[in-house]
Write a protein that holds these residues in place. Sequence first.
Motif, mmCIF file in Angstrom:
data_model
loop_
_atom_site.group_PDB
_atom_site.id
_atom_site.type_symbol
_atom_site.label_atom_id
_atom_site.label_comp_id
_atom_site.label_asym_id
_atom_site.label_seq_id
_atom_site.Cartn_x
_atom_site.Cartn_y
_atom_site.Cartn_z
ATOM 1 N N PHE A 96 -1.145 8.580 25.593
ATOM 2 C CA PHE A 96 -0.251 9.651 25.170
ATOM 3 C C PHE A 96 0.975 9.160 24.403
ATOM 4 O O PHE A 96 1.405 9.840 23.448
ATOM 5 C CB PHE A 96 0.188 10.476 26.376
ATOM 6 N N THR A 99 0.316 9.210 20.663
ATOM 7 C CA THR A 99 0.291 10.557 20.093
ATOM 8 C C THR A 99 1.685 11.165 20.071
ATOM 9 O O THR A 99 2.065 11.841 19.107
ATOM 10 C CB THR A 99 -0.659 11.453 20.904
ATOM 11 N N SER A 103 3.618 12.485 16.835
ATOM 12 C CA SER A 103 3.978 13.903 16.777
ATOM 13 C C SER A 103 5.484 14.096 16.608
ATOM 14 O O SER A 103 5.925 14.966 15.845
ATOM 15 C CB SER A 103 3.497 14.617 18.044
ATOM 16 N N LEU A 272 -0.645 18.917 17.816
ATOM 17 C CA LEU A 272 -1.645 18.334 18.716
ATOM 18 C C LEU A 272 -3.057 18.560 18.193
ATOM 19 O O LEU A 272 -3.926 17.694 18.332
ATOM 20 C CB LEU A 272 -1.487 18.921 20.120
ATOM 21 N N GLY A 288 -5.867 12.194 20.619
ATOM 22 C CA GLY A 288 -6.740 12.919 19.705
ATOM 23 C C GLY A 288 -8.041 12.183 19.482
ATOM 24 O O GLY A 288 -9.136 12.751 19.636
ATOM 25 N N GLY A 306 -8.285 16.353 29.481
ATOM 26 C CA GLY A 306 -7.478 16.241 28.267
ATOM 27 C C GLY A 306 -7.060 17.591 27.732
ATOM 28 O O GLY A 306 -5.895 17.807 27.384
ATOM 29 N N ILE A 310 -3.129 18.891 27.609
ATOM 30 C CA ILE A 310 -2.553 19.296 26.324
ATOM 31 C C ILE A 310 -2.060 20.739 26.398
ATOM 32 O O ILE A 310 -0.964 21.070 25.924
ATOM 33 C CB ILE A 310 -3.593 19.135 25.198
#
Length: 335
Positions: A96, A99, A103, A272, A288, A306, A310
Amino acid sequence: MLKFLLSRLLTFVPTFIGVTLISFAFIRVLPGDPIIVMAGERGMTDERYAELTAQYGFDKPMTVQFWDYLTGVLQGDLGQSFVTKRPVWDEFFSLFPATLELSVCAMIFAVCLGLPAGVIAAVNRGKLFDRTLMSAALVGYSMPIFWWALLLIIVFSGQLQWTPVSGRIDLIYYFSDATGFMLIDSIRSGQDGALWSAIRHLILPTIVLGTIPLAVIARQTRSAMLEVLGEDYIRTARAKGMSPLRINSIHALRNALIPVVTVIGLSVGTLLAGAILTETIFSWPGIGKWMVDSIFRRDYPVVQGGLLLIAVMVMIVNLTVDVLYGIINPKIRKR
């Protein structure tokens, strides 16, 4: 404010159960047998197939499987990966940070460019700059992520060779990922050039992932500013001789922020979702790409867990946006 917050928290329960049901059903409607994918078709006997089916609980009715899954989730157990045998929690939170780093950079890119672009376009309504900017925003919103990513790779990585094609840092750098955030870990390592290498790897994925939110924020900011600039109190401020900068940045922008904050909050889900394609194209080792690989491997616990995690993060972001509403406009708290 507490009553306002509690009313928003109550919506979590049905949403959470609904997401749990959708994540459970989603992976099961995909073609392919997870037992055969795990064990392989060669050497798979009927006895071995029946043994694995019973071991993973696939011989139970769907309602029983869902109840067992929901019970485990409520107890904080998302199960173990069929492939790696690691808990889903551990795999998710180990990936995570990659990501999240991507992000956050994409959102900073989108907000820092989209917000002032929308304000300037509104102030210059109907002029060449406004038309050019809104046309560019429409193009940016309409471009498929995979096409935009490949185009940037061809130009900046292939032709100009300014940026790397994939990964998070050059292979010549090796250090422990103590935090999981490459920018922070590269600084902590003290190695010359490590930070710049991490930044170069981050540039293209950030632009690709942040382009659509950038276009949406710019267009929404322009629309909200145009509505606010026509209000009576703005004309009064102008009549008092206030500077245009003060009127636009303080009086107009503050009141135009509510719909913009809404768009920024909703863009988290877009980020996401876009991260799945972006991470796959750039071989970015985040959740992802992890989710895509798990779908192909029919790794039920990973896909279910997952999707659920999310969704919970998006719900938390939406709750944060609702709280920001109450801070920006206290009247909303009474609704």
